[in-house]
Design a protein around this motif. Structure first.
Motif, PDB file in Angstrom:
ATOM      1  N   THR A   1       0.992   3.550  -3.212  1.00 32.95           N
ATOM      2  CA  THR A   1       0.826   5.441  -2.972  1.00 32.95           C
ATOM      3  C   THR A   1       2.091   5.963  -3.411  1.00 32.95           C
ATOM      4  O   THR A   1       1.335   7.273  -4.442  1.00 32.95           O
TER       5      THR A   1
ATOM      6  N   ARG B   1       0.441  -1.639   0.048  1.00 38.53           N
ATOM      7  CA  ARG B   1       0.128  -0.080   0.158  1.00 38.53           C
ATOM      8  C   ARG B   1       1.347   0.909   0.021  1.00 38.53           C
ATOM      9  O   ARG B   1       0.745   2.416  -0.895  1.00 38.53           O
TER      10      ARG B   1
ATOM     11  N   GLU C   1      -7.629   6.218 -12.021  1.00 38.62           N
ATOM     12  CA  GLU C   1      -8.343   7.369 -12.416  1.00 38.62           C
ATOM     13  C   GLU C   1      -6.953   8.241 -12.816  1.00 38.62           C
ATOM     14  O   GLU C   1      -7.830   9.592 -13.038  1.00 38.62           O
TER      15      GLU C   1
ATOM     16  N   ASP D   1      -3.270  -3.805   1.797  1.00 39.51           N
ATOM     17  CA  ASP D   1      -4.110  -3.721   1.115  1.00 39.51           C
ATOM     18  C   ASP D   1      -4.435  -1.977   0.074  1.00 39.51           C
ATOM     19  O   ASP D   1      -3.746  -0.986   0.833  1.00 39.51           O
ATOM     20  N   SER D   2      -4.118  -2.916  -1.223  1.00 38.57           N
ATOM     21  CA  SER D   2      -4.164  -1.555  -2.125  1.00 38.57           C
ATOM     22  C   SER D   2      -5.450  -1.086  -3.124  1.00 38.57           C
ATOM     23  O   SER D   2      -4.862  -0.133  -4.578  1.00 38.57           O
ATOM     24  N   HIS D   3      -6.399  -1.513  -2.978  1.00 40.49           N
ATOM     25  CA  HIS D   3      -7.550  -1.569  -3.835  1.00 40.49           C
ATOM     26  C   HIS D   3      -7.754   0.082  -4.116  1.00 40.49           C
ATOM     27  O   HIS D   3      -8.377  -0.097  -5.582  1.00 40.49           O
ATOM     28  N   ASP D   4      -8.020   0.417  -3.463  1.00 35.99           N
ATOM     29  CA  ASP D   4      -8.007   1.971  -3.473  1.00 35.99           C
ATOM     30  C   ASP D   4      -7.063   2.547  -4.085  1.00 35.99           C
ATOM     31  O   ASP D   4      -7.432   3.583  -5.054  1.00 35.99           O
ATOM     32  N   VAL D   5      -5.740   2.158  -4.070  1.00 31.38           N
ATOM     33  CA  VAL D   5      -4.874   3.004  -4.218  1.00 31.38           C
ATOM     34  C   VAL D   5      -4.739   2.242  -6.142  1.00 31.38           C
ATOM     35  O   VAL D   5      -4.607   3.687  -6.622  1.00 31.38           O
ATOM     36  N   LYS D   6      -5.124   0.862  -6.357  1.00 33.58           N
ATOM     37  CA  LYS D   6      -5.251   1.066  -7.809  1.00 33.58           C
ATOM     38  C   LYS D   6      -5.909   1.698  -8.552  1.00 33.58           C
ATOM     39  O   LYS D   6      -5.870   1.867  -9.057  1.00 33.58           O
ATOM     40  N   ASP D   7      -7.277   2.156  -7.672  1.00 28.17           N
ATOM     41  CA  ASP D   7      -8.471   2.592  -8.450  1.00 28.17           C
ATOM     42  C   ASP D   7      -7.530   3.635  -8.271  1.00 28.17           C
ATOM     43  O   ASP D   7      -8.264   4.399 -10.109  1.00 28.17           O
ATOM     44  N   GLY D   8      -7.593   4.591  -7.702  1.00 27.61           N
ATOM     45  CA  GLY D   8      -7.044   6.095  -7.977  1.00 27.61           C
ATOM     46  C   GLY D   8      -5.497   6.410  -9.255  1.00 27.61           C
ATOM     47  O   GLY D   8      -5.517   6.952  -9.852  1.00 27.61           O
TER      48      GLY D   8
END
Length: 115
Positions: free
Chosen positions: A50, A46, A108, A98-105
């Motif tokens: 980031t 993560r 995007e 846990d990096s799901h939200d970072v991958k989304d960023g």
């Protein structure tokens, strides 16, 4: 020098920024992996992702290109035989990887350099 560092569950905080800079500035994806893998095992996927996302969003074109190379390497599989943090009995907070939200960023962010 890399192997003894990889064998440690943690590295001192002051190693993080130089490892990430080395990963981003190294033009060879093969060598880039050496720095990224070490950072992932020591500081967590993560945090590494980031930092790479920050380079992608705010870096120079060269840093953005380097972040793209390093991003691919940041998906290195986490293996128990590579770090005591992942070995049986090792203590590793799952949120560090846990990096799901970072991958989304990453997906995007439209500012990827032209190839």
């Amino acid at each position: 020098m890399r192997e003894p560092l990889l064998e440690r569950a943690y590295l001192p905080e002051e190693f993080f920024t130089p490892l990430m800079a080395a990963a981003v500035y190294d033009p060879d994806p093969s060598f880039c992996l050496w720095f990224v893998e070490l950072a992932v095992y020591a500081f967590g996927r993560r945090r590494v992702m980031t930092a790479l996302l920050d380079y992608l969003r705010t870096g120079t074109d060269a840093e953005k290109a380097g972040a793209e190379r390093a991003w691919y390497c940041a998906h290195v599989p986490l293996r128990a035989d590579r770090s005591p943090a992942y070995a049986p009995g090792g203590r590793r907070d799952p949120s560090m990887d846990d990096s799901h939200d970072v991958k989304d960023g990453w997906r995007e962010t439209p500012s990827r350099p032209a190839r």
